[in-house]
Design an enzyme around this catalytic site. Structure first.
Site, PDB file in Angstrom:
ATOM      1  N   ASP A   1      64.302  35.146  41.062  1.00  0.00           N
ATOM      2  CA  ASP A   1      64.196  33.781  41.572  1.00  0.00           C
ATOM      3  C   ASP A   1      64.675  32.792  40.514  1.00  0.00           C
ATOM      4  O   ASP A   1      64.716  33.105  39.311  1.00  0.00           O
ATOM      5  CB  ASP A   1      62.769  33.464  42.026  1.00  0.00           C
ATOM      6  CG  ASP A   1      61.764  33.503  40.890  1.00  0.00           C
ATOM      7  OD1 ASP A   1      61.869  34.398  40.031  1.00  0.00           O
ATOM      8  OD2 ASP A   1      60.856  32.647  40.862  1.00  0.00           O
TER       9      ASP A   1
ATOM     10  N   GLU B   1      58.565  34.326  39.697  1.00  0.00           N
ATOM     11  CA  GLU B   1      58.344  33.996  38.297  1.00  0.00           C
ATOM     12  C   GLU B   1      58.387  32.501  38.053  1.00  0.00           C
ATOM     13  O   GLU B   1      57.612  31.965  37.259  1.00  0.00           O
ATOM     14  CB  GLU B   1      59.401  34.705  37.438  1.00  0.00           C
ATOM     15  CG  GLU B   1      59.093  34.723  35.935  1.00  0.00           C
ATOM     16  CD  GLU B   1      59.683  33.548  35.168  1.00  0.00           C
ATOM     17  OE1 GLU B   1      59.412  33.439  33.964  1.00  0.00           O
ATOM     18  OE2 GLU B   1      60.402  32.725  35.790  1.00  0.00           O
ATOM     19  N   GLU B   2      59.279  31.812  38.748  1.00  0.00           N
ATOM     20  CA  GLU B   2      59.407  30.369  38.559  1.00  0.00           C
ATOM     21  C   GLU B   2      58.353  29.589  39.332  1.00  0.00           C
ATOM     22  O   GLU B   2      58.325  28.365  39.266  1.00  0.00           O
ATOM     23  CB  GLU B   2      60.806  29.912  38.998  1.00  0.00           C
ATOM     24  CG  GLU B   2      61.963  30.609  38.283  1.00  0.00           C
ATOM     25  CD  GLU B   2      62.087  30.216  36.818  1.00  0.00           C
ATOM     26  OE1 GLU B   2      61.222  29.466  36.327  1.00  0.00           O
ATOM     27  OE2 GLU B   2      63.039  30.674  36.165  1.00  0.00           O
TER      28      GLU B   2
ATOM     29  N   HIS C   1      63.162  38.839  36.730  1.00  0.00           N
ATOM     30  CA  HIS C   1      62.963  38.094  37.978  1.00  0.00           C
ATOM     31  C   HIS C   1      64.297  37.671  38.550  1.00  0.00           C
ATOM     32  O   HIS C   1      65.268  37.429  37.825  1.00  0.00           O
ATOM     33  CB  HIS C   1      62.047  36.884  37.769  1.00  0.00           C
ATOM     34  CG  HIS C   1      62.599  35.819  36.860  1.00  0.00           C
ATOM     35  ND1 HIS C   1      63.274  34.710  37.334  1.00  0.00           N
ATOM     36  CD2 HIS C   1      62.571  35.690  35.507  1.00  0.00           C
ATOM     37  CE1 HIS C   1      63.612  33.939  36.314  1.00  0.00           C
ATOM     38  NE2 HIS C   1      63.216  34.507  35.195  1.00  0.00           N
TER      39      HIS C   1
ATOM     40  N   ASP D   1      69.054  32.916  33.330  1.00  0.00           N
ATOM     41  CA  ASP D   1      67.624  33.003  33.616  1.00  0.00           C
ATOM     42  C   ASP D   1      67.412  33.347  35.090  1.00  0.00           C
ATOM     43  O   ASP D   1      67.238  32.488  35.926  1.00  0.00           O
ATOM     44  CB  ASP D   1      66.951  31.669  33.286  1.00  0.00           C
ATOM     45  CG  ASP D   1      65.445  31.693  33.504  1.00  0.00           C
ATOM     46  OD1 ASP D   1      64.859  32.794  33.475  1.00  0.00           O
ATOM     47  OD2 ASP D   1      64.866  30.617  33.721  1.00  0.00           O
TER      48      ASP D   1
END
Length: 994
Positions: free
Chosen positions: A485, A550-551, A483, A517
């Protein structure tokens, strides 16, 4: 959905990683043509030195820095970590020089001494001093052909010493500068008294000359008044003597504004052959390329001379500060000045780049080659060393160069700069621009790309496909999920030491939001696939699905994947890199995750908000009271969840799984003496990874926060972490039913609403399948030290004698949560802790994830982005250890990963397994101290590079392994209980391509 774009179709200017951004500078400098040159100059990594950096040299692997205070520090170019530091001079180290073979390191200092060190272990070989009072020795060189050291000093003299002849043996002569009387510090005070100077041993330091042979500059090897000013710089040059091209000529630059050319011989003193005047400006630095001599002058000018004709070719006046550093890299002159500014000039003497490299004066620089890439290093009085990969400006068509790690970092700089915060729609534009950038860059790397749109209010998915160049039969595909984001950084912005959206390299770590991340791991995987594709060595198709939600709950991802399943094609393996090591030392492989059910319990009343003094009574059912009583029924002592039958499906612990937990403790605990109880540690891991749990996150009442209000609504948010063999739908239904039953027992007039706000299935992979085997092999290959690579055990330097005075200070801070700010509202406070109820033998709380990540604090940085003053170094133990040179033992065991499960949840991993009937694996790239989702998020540079190596191994070797090794189905025709499990006591989620 955008059309599929073939590799190379996009304009390179849109996606090629330009070198106009540096992750280590936060300044902008105005380019003469008016363009912004913010952080130009290519890749920049910064390491902290603890004192002003006055001298620099490079070899093929390391940076050597000479510091104010007399210390030499050494850093690895690959990892940017410190190799060693040692006390080299009684006063500041003013210059460093490496012999041509790289075996000898020469240093000169403000103590009037030249020292010679072995670069293999840093044994002190020679200490050379003069019988004359030469003052500071600003500069030196060493002629390997003549075996002679030449140096220039404060007293305008030129000295030389043949180190191959004549020694006075070990020890320190009474004529040594360290034994002489200083005119100022040793002068007589009132009454004729002299304050004795402390010996080095009293300061906790060994004498500098300990163990070294002492040499002297002979009295006739001293050419006084070689210049009429301090000699600041010198350089050895070959090719100026037409009759003897290999003969060395010495050039010296002085504060008198001249550069002098000296002819050298073995048995004769230097003979002056030419003098090049530069007016009244002191010559602070010099560099030579071909026949051209570049002189960096006080006042900011650069003079370029033709050494053959002794004519001034060009005078450049672009700098506004004294030019203390000058280097030439492939026809590009790079100069640094007292304002911290670096400028680049091409062969036409035109300025082509400019950037701020230091917050203060650039005192030294060096240029070299590392892993076939040109490196430029600067040091300043901001106590730091910056390592750059300068831009190369080709003059014509060139072959495609290998994609280096520095280019990957430069791309990461640009990637992190996009504020791809998916939880806030005000960043929707940034998210879409970040997705477009990633797509264009994938195309540049050689992938076919598309943007898969999810919905009008959500961010697109980047699809990229690298087709196999040497496909196996049958054709195989690896699906990589990641991801782009990130979580917001504004809430804790004041806790960041750097700009979260400007990647900053400090002491071997990259700092920035999303760096670990998940932007860093995504780029590592992309570049690994691109490496193999360029080499025509990619044995399988590699498909990337990089999403932007994703977040924020993976909105739209599942629908888009199902819609474009034909485009994605058949998948054989699923790989992701979205977690972290257990600590900062041991690589891991993740084979299991817990699932989760998120829920809200909301109790509402028909009444409006009321006043407790007016309406409070036993007859009124208050929502917050009802909610509190309801919550108390969900969980019993020690976290036991009271839902009927909830714990029944939890799989039993098998002996195979027990061995895995024991292996984790055996590997980790030697690094963590703060965890003395191995059994308590493994029990803690089991409860966090393979046991379910219920957590109440918040209890909220809306509206008026007055302490006398009876709110008409109360809401609690909770999550239930579930484990394999538990079903999310069943758990959600059981929670709803149980909560309603318990609420009914309250006989309340209020209403209960149970909201299920999110669900994620647990995941359990097979750590013995071919993908985990290949990942383990890749980790071992990447992280096991090279048996032939030299590494040395050095004494740890006791830096306390040259620490800055003052030390850490305690600062008073204001807090709205402090007791002092509410002292008038607190009548009495009583605390109660049932310590007697701890389990027998338990003397401390159970270890948590933060236990393994302690002692890994981010650096101190000033508000402007560079470094604030820091204590020079922590004081290490045993500073008097004798240095020893050693190499890695050939019998050293290879590094092996530990196999772990995690307590968190990644819903898409199980979804993708089910959707494509393929097994998944999770490769943690970062360390426990990476601070993902927190302030000062970071990723160690070495972890980023090693992750790229691991992905490359997997993309190359996994299809080969699947083609030549047919795994036996260990689940058939076997009566053993464990054979129906994956070794963890759980039914294997049987997905794959068998």
């Amino acid at each position: 959905m955008d059309d599929l774009v073939e590799p190379g179709r996009l304009e390179q200017d849109d996606h090629r990683p330009s070198s106009d951004v540096s992750p280590s500078s936060h300044h902008q400098h105005s380019h003469p043509n008016g363009e912004s040159c913010a952080q130009a100059g290519g890749i920049g990594h910064r390491v902290r030195a603890g004192a002003s950096v006055l001298a620099l040299v490079l070899d093929e692997e390391r940076v050597f820095g000479g510091l104010q205070g007399g210390v030499i520090m050494v850093w690895w170019l690959e990892t940017k970590f410190e190799e060693t530091a040692f006390h080299a001079h009684e006063e500041s180290v003013l210059d460093l020089y490496l012999s041509e073979d790289g075996d000898l390191l020469f240093s000169s200092g403000g103590d009037s001494v030249v020292n010679v060190w072995s670069t293999q272990g840093f044994a002190h070989l020679y200490s050379i001093y003069s019988h004359h009072d030469v003052g500071d020795i600003f500069t030196l060189v060493f002629s390997s052909r003549l075996e002679a050291v030449y140096c220039g000093g404060q007293n305008t003299s030129l000295q030389w010493c043949d180190i191959s002849v004549g020694t006075s043996g070990p020890g320190t002569s009474s004529a040594h500068p360290s034994k002489r009387t200083h005119r100022f510090f040793d002068s007589r005070g009132p009454g004729g008294s002299i304050t004795p100077r402390p010996e080095s041993s009293c300061l906790g330091l060994d004498p500098i000359t300990s163990g070294a042979k002492t040499l002297t500059f002979k009295r006739d090897h001293h050419k006084l008044f070689s210049h009429h000013g301090y000699i600041y710089s010198m350089i050895l040059v070959r090719g100026l003597v037409e009759s003897s091209p290999s003969e060395e000529v010495l050039l010296t630059g002085s504060g008198d504004g001249t550069v002098k050319q000296w002819r050298l011989s073995k048995d004769e003193p230097p003979v002056q052959e030419a003098e090049l005047p530069n007016g009244n400006d002191a010559v602070l630095s010099i560099a030579v390329e071909g026949p051209l001599l570049y002189c960096g002058l006080s006042g900011g000018a650069l003079n370029i001379w033709n050494l053959d004709s002794h004519q001034l070719v060009k005078r450049i006046t672009q700098h506004t500060g004294d030019v203390w550093a000058i280097d030439i890299i492939k026809g590009i002159a790079i100069s640094g000045d007292s304002n911290g500014v670096v400028k680049q000039f091409n062969s036409k003497f035109e300025e082509i780049e400019s950037w701020v490299a230091h917050e203060g004066t650039i005192m030294a620089s060096a240029a070299g080659v590392f892993q076939d890439r040109r490196i430029y290093v600067t040091g300043g009085n901001d106590n730091s060393v910056a390592i750059w990969e300068p831009i190369e400006h080709p003059v014509g068509p060139q072959e495609i160069q290998p994609i280096g790690n520095d280019e990957m970092v430069n791309t990461l700089v640009k990637f992190v700069a996009f504020k791809t915060v998916s939880s806030n729609r005000k960043f929707a534009g940034e998210c879409n621009r970040g997705a477009a950038f990633l797509r264009r860059h994938c195309n540049y790397l050689g992938a076919k790309t598309m943007l898969l749109t999810t919905s009008e209010d959500t961010n697109p998915i980047v699809y990229a496909r690298f087709d196999a160049s040497v496909p196996q039969t049958p054709r195989r595909t690896i699906l990589f999920y990641g991801h782009y984001d990130v979580v917001a950084a504004d809430a804790n912005r004041q806790k960041w030491n750097t700009d979260p959206f400007q990647l900053t390299s400090i002491d071997g770590f990259l700092y920035g939001r999303g760096v670990t991340d998940n932007k860093g791991p995504v780029l590592a995987a992309l570049y690994a696939a691109a490496d193999l594709a360029r080499l025509k060595a990619l044995g399988c198709d590699v498909v990337f699905l990089i999403e932007g939600e994703e977040e924020s709950g993976y909105q739209g991802f599942q629908d888009v994947v199902r819609e474009h399943k034909a485009v994605i094609g058949k998948v054989d393996w699923i790989l992701l890199a979205n977690s972290y090591w257990l600590d900062d030392h041991i690589p891991c492989l993740t084979y299991g995750l817990r699932g989760v059910v998120h829920a809200n319990l909301v109790v509402t009343s028909d009444h409006p908000d009321l006043h407790s003094g007016i309406d409070g009574s036993a007859l009124l059912d208050e929502p917050l009271k009802d909610l509190s009583m309801l919550l108390s029924t969900l969980v019993g002592p020690k976290g036991h969840i009271n839902l009927p039958g909830f714990h029944d499906p939890v799989l039993r612990l098998t002996e195979a799984e027990r061995r895995r937990y024991d292996a984790i403790a055996q590997a980790l605990l030697p690094h963590h003496p703060e965890i003395p109880d191995s059994d308590a540690f493994t029990k803690s891991l089991m409860y966090r990874w393979r046991e379910p749990s219920l957590t109440i996150h918040t209890v909220e009442v809306p509206g008026n926060k007055s302490s006398t209000t009876i709110s008409h609504t109360a809401k609690a948010s909770l999550s239930i972490r579930i484990v394999p063999n538990q079903e999310t739908n069943e758990v959600a239904a059981t929670l709803t039913t149980y909560a309603q039953e318990q609420f009914a027992r309250l006989d309340s007039q209020n209403e209960l609403t149970v909201e299920i706000t999110g669900q994620s299935d647990p995941w359990l992979g097979d750590p013995e399948n071919e993908m985990f085997e290949t990942l383990a092999e890749a980790i071992s290959a990447a992280w096991t030290p090279d048996k032939n690579e030299k590494r040395h055990d050095y004494p740890r330097l006791d830096r306390s004698p040259w620490r800055r005075p003052g030390g850490p200070q305690l600062h008073r801070t204001d807090s709205s949560d402090s007791i002092a700010s509410h002292i008038d509202r607190i009548i009495s406070t009583t605390s109660f802790k049932t310590s007697a109820r701890r389990p027998p033998g338990s003397s401390r709380p159970p270890p948590t994830s933060s236990t393994l990540a302690r002692n890994s604090n981010p650096p101190s940085v000033s508000p402007s982005g560079l470094f604030s003053p820091i204590s020079a170094f922590p004081t290490p133990p045993n500073p008097n250890t004798i240095p020893s040179s050693s190499t890695s033992s050939p019998s050293r065991a290879p590094v092996q990963p530990i196999y772990i499960r995690e307590g968190g949840s990644i819903p898409m991993i199980r979804f993708l397994e089910k959707e494509f009937s393929a097994p998944a694996a999770n490769l943690p790239c970062g360390q426990a101290s990476d601070h993902a989702h927190l302030s000062n998020e970071r990723l160690r540079i070495e972890n980023l590079y090693k992750s790229r190596e691991i992905f490359r191994w997997v993309f190359e070797k996994l299809p080969q392994k699947a083609a030549v090794v047919k795994r036996n189905d260990r689940y058939e025709n076997n009566d053993d209980d464990d054979e129906d499990s994956n070794g963890d006591g759980s039914e294997v989620q049987r997905v794959g391509n068998e």
